[in-house]
Scaffold this motif. Structure first.
Motif, PDB file in Angstrom:
ATOM      1  N   MET A   1       0.826  -1.204   0.000  1.00 44.03           N
ATOM      2  CA  MET A   1       0.000   0.000   0.000  1.00 44.03           C
ATOM      3  C   MET A   1       0.862   1.257   0.000  1.00 44.03           C
ATOM      4  SD  MET A   1      -3.346   0.814   2.347  1.00 44.03           S
ATOM      5  CE  MET A   1      -4.190  -0.591   1.604  1.00 44.03           C
ATOM      6  N   LEU A   2       1.975   1.202   0.701  1.00 46.82           N
ATOM      7  CA  LEU A   2       2.906   2.329   0.714  1.00 46.82           C
ATOM      8  C   LEU A   2       3.422   2.603  -0.691  1.00 46.82           C
ATOM      9  CD1 LEU A   2       4.731   4.364   2.274  1.00 46.82           C
ATOM     10  CD2 LEU A   2       6.377   2.491   2.541  1.00 46.82           C
ATOM     11  N   ILE A   3       3.737   1.540  -1.430  1.00 47.22           N
ATOM     12  CA  ILE A   3       4.250   1.677  -2.792  1.00 47.22           C
ATOM     13  C   ILE A   3       3.173   2.186  -3.749  1.00 47.22           C
ATOM     14  CG2 ILE A   3       5.099   0.396  -4.804  1.00 47.22           C
ATOM     15  CD1 ILE A   3       6.497  -1.499  -2.850  1.00 47.22           C
ATOM     16  N   SER A   4       2.011   1.571  -3.697  1.00 48.47           N
ATOM     17  CA  SER A   4       0.963   1.881  -4.671  1.00 48.47           C
ATOM     18  C   SER A   4       0.239   3.189  -4.388  1.00 48.47           C
ATOM     19  CB  SER A   4      -0.059   0.745  -4.722  1.00 48.47           C
ATOM     20  OG  SER A   4      -0.709   0.598  -3.468  1.00 48.47           O
ATOM     21  N   LYS A   5       0.221   3.606  -3.105  1.00 44.77           N
ATOM     22  CA  LYS A   5      -0.496   4.833  -2.759  1.00 44.77           C
ATOM     23  C   LYS A   5       0.436   5.797  -2.025  1.00 44.77           C
ATOM     24  CE  LYS A   5      -4.962   2.496  -2.720  1.00 44.77           C
ATOM     25  NZ  LYS A   5      -6.175   2.126  -1.948  1.00 44.77           N
ATOM     26  N   SER A   6       0.413   5.768  -0.709  1.00 46.19           N
ATOM     27  CA  SER A   6       1.286   6.630   0.089  1.00 46.19           C
ATOM     28  C   SER A   6       1.203   6.191   1.534  1.00 46.19           C
ATOM     29  CB  SER A   6       0.862   8.098  -0.024  1.00 46.19           C
ATOM     30  OG  SER A   6      -0.367   8.302   0.665  1.00 46.19           O
ATOM     31  N   ILE A   7       2.023   6.790   2.370  1.00 51.72           N
ATOM     32  CA  ILE A   7       2.009   6.436   3.785  1.00 51.72           C
ATOM     33  C   ILE A   7       0.665   6.784   4.416  1.00 51.72           C
ATOM     34  CG2 ILE A   7       3.002   8.649   4.509  1.00 51.72           C
ATOM     35  CD1 ILE A   7       3.533   5.133   6.078  1.00 51.72           C
ATOM     36  N   ASP A   8       0.004   7.816   3.920  1.00 57.48           N
ATOM     37  CA  ASP A   8      -1.293   8.205   4.474  1.00 57.48           C
ATOM     38  C   ASP A   8      -2.351   7.129   4.261  1.00 57.48           C
ATOM     39  OD1 ASP A   8      -0.286  10.661   5.302  1.00 57.48           O
ATOM     40  OD2 ASP A   8      -0.740  11.615   3.385  1.00 57.48           O
ATOM     41  N   ALA A   9      -2.180   6.324   3.221  1.00 58.89           N
ATOM     42  CA  ALA A   9      -3.162   5.280   2.908  1.00 58.89           C
ATOM     43  C   ALA A   9      -2.967   4.023   3.748  1.00 58.89           C
ATOM     44  CB  ALA A   9      -3.084   4.920   1.427  1.00 58.89           C
ATOM     45  N   VAL A  10      -1.835   3.920   4.419  1.00 56.84           N
ATOM     46  CA  VAL A  10      -1.546   2.722   5.217  1.00 56.84           C
ATOM     47  C   VAL A  10      -2.289   2.833   6.543  1.00 56.84           C
ATOM     48  CG1 VAL A  10       0.245   1.271   6.241  1.00 56.84           C
ATOM     49  CG2 VAL A  10       0.708   2.525   4.124  1.00 56.84           C
TER      50      VAL A  10
ATOM     51  N   ILE B   1      10.299   0.018  -3.089  1.00 53.68           N
ATOM     52  CA  ILE B   1      10.149   0.170  -1.641  1.00 53.68           C
ATOM     53  C   ILE B   1      11.002   1.334  -1.145  1.00 53.68           C
ATOM     54  CG2 ILE B   1      10.564  -0.915   0.598  1.00 53.68           C
ATOM     55  CD1 ILE B   1       9.986  -3.622  -0.752  1.00 53.68           C
ATOM     56  N   GLU B   2      12.240   1.382  -1.621  1.00 54.45           N
ATOM     57  CA  GLU B   2      13.155   2.437  -1.181  1.00 54.45           C
ATOM     58  C   GLU B   2      12.640   3.818  -1.571  1.00 54.45           C
ATOM     59  OE1 GLU B   2      17.770   3.382  -0.570  1.00 54.45           O
ATOM     60  OE2 GLU B   2      16.868   1.409  -0.559  1.00 54.45           O
ATOM     61  N   PHE B   3      12.144   3.940  -2.785  1.00 59.25           N
ATOM     62  CA  PHE B   3      11.623   5.226  -3.251  1.00 59.25           C
ATOM     63  C   PHE B   3      10.444   5.667  -2.383  1.00 59.25           C
ATOM     64  CE2 PHE B   3       8.974   7.935  -5.937  1.00 59.25           C
ATOM     65  CZ  PHE B   3       9.917   8.842  -6.410  1.00 59.25           C
ATOM     66  N   ALA B   4       9.552   4.730  -2.068  1.00 58.61           N
ATOM     67  CA  ALA B   4       8.377   5.054  -1.256  1.00 58.61           C
ATOM     68  C   ALA B   4       8.772   5.455   0.161  1.00 58.61           C
ATOM     69  CB  ALA B   4       7.432   3.854  -1.223  1.00 58.61           C
ATOM     70  N   ILE B   5       9.746   4.757   0.732  1.00 61.53           N
ATOM     71  CA  ILE B   5      10.183   5.079   2.094  1.00 61.53           C
ATOM     72  C   ILE B   5      10.887   6.430   2.134  1.00 61.53           C
ATOM     73  CG2 ILE B   5      11.826   4.420   3.904  1.00 61.53           C
ATOM     74  CD1 ILE B   5      11.042   1.519   3.425  1.00 61.53           C
ATOM     75  N   ARG B   6      11.676   6.731   1.120  1.00 61.30           N
ATOM     76  CA  ARG B   6      12.359   8.029   1.090  1.00 61.30           C
ATOM     77  C   ARG B   6      11.360   9.172   0.904  1.00 61.30           C
ATOM     78  NH1 ARG B   6      17.850   7.935   0.974  1.00 61.30           N
ATOM     79  NH2 ARG B   6      18.779   5.851   0.803  1.00 61.30           N
TER      80      ARG B   6
END
Length: 206
Positions: free
Chosen positions: A34-43, A119-124
């Protein structure tokens, strides 16, 4: 007391599907997707449980709250992408030069590398506005750079030059990971060979 057999059990009981049991990794996998496909707000716990087709009670069996899940997601990312990789290389019979070459080529490991880059891109992106994620990224960057610099020192470069070369190696890794679709495989392999030769060769005039 007689134990009911399958024949004597109610029809509803015979047809009932066994309850699905999720592990902590299942929840972390879902949160990562979900973090990858959307954003941290969606988790969100409710969204994850809905996507997984299970009640939120399973979540609280493994995690205290959403923040606990996110903390463990970052911890697993660090373990899999940095600490584990360092251990694997240290356990192999590599020279320092060979190890640096293998590290340089990590972004070229097919679908595994693509998944890691996403994953790395989403976390950064998350780390740009969250202190917990920012601290995790900082620790990963520092550990990777320190390990790379040590490798260059073992090859024979000075501490100062090893640090600079480590930064260039890391920059190449990140660039190849995030700019995957810019070049074709042939060009990427040529860039890999050129960068390896460049990083492991002494500076002219020295």
């Amino acid at each position: 007391m007689e134990v009911p057999s399958e024949k004597t059990m109610p029809e509803s009981a015979r047809r009932a599907k066994p309850k699905r049991v999720l592990s902590p990794d299942d929840w972390i996998d879902a949160a990562t997707d979900m973090l990858i496909s959307k954003s941290i707000d969606a988790v969100r716990v409710e969204s994850l449980s809905r996507d997984l087709g299970i009640t939120v009670g399973s979540f609280y069996y493994h995690f205290k709250d959403r923040n606990d899940l996110l903390s463990k997601l970052l911890k697993r990312w660090h373990e899999r992408t940095t600490a584990h990789v360092v251990r694997v290389f240290e356990e192999q019979v590599f020279t320092a030069e060979e190890a640096l070459g293998e590290i340089l080529a990590l972004p070229f490991h097919g679908l595994t590398a693509r998944r890691a880059a996403m994953i790395e891109f989403a976390i950064r992106a998350w780390a740009r506005r969250d202190e917990m994620a920012r601290q995790a990224v900082r620790e990963v960057d520092e550990q990777r750079l320190a390990y790379y610099a040590l490798g260059f020192q073992e090859v024979g470069f000075s501490k100062s030059e090893a640090s600079s070369r480590a930064f260039l190696l890391y920059s190449f890794q990140l660039s190849q990971s995030f700019l995957w679709e810019v070049n074709d495989d042939k060009t990427r392999k040529r860039q890999l060979h050129f960068t390896k030769e460049l990083l492991l060769s002494p500076l002219r005039g020295k």
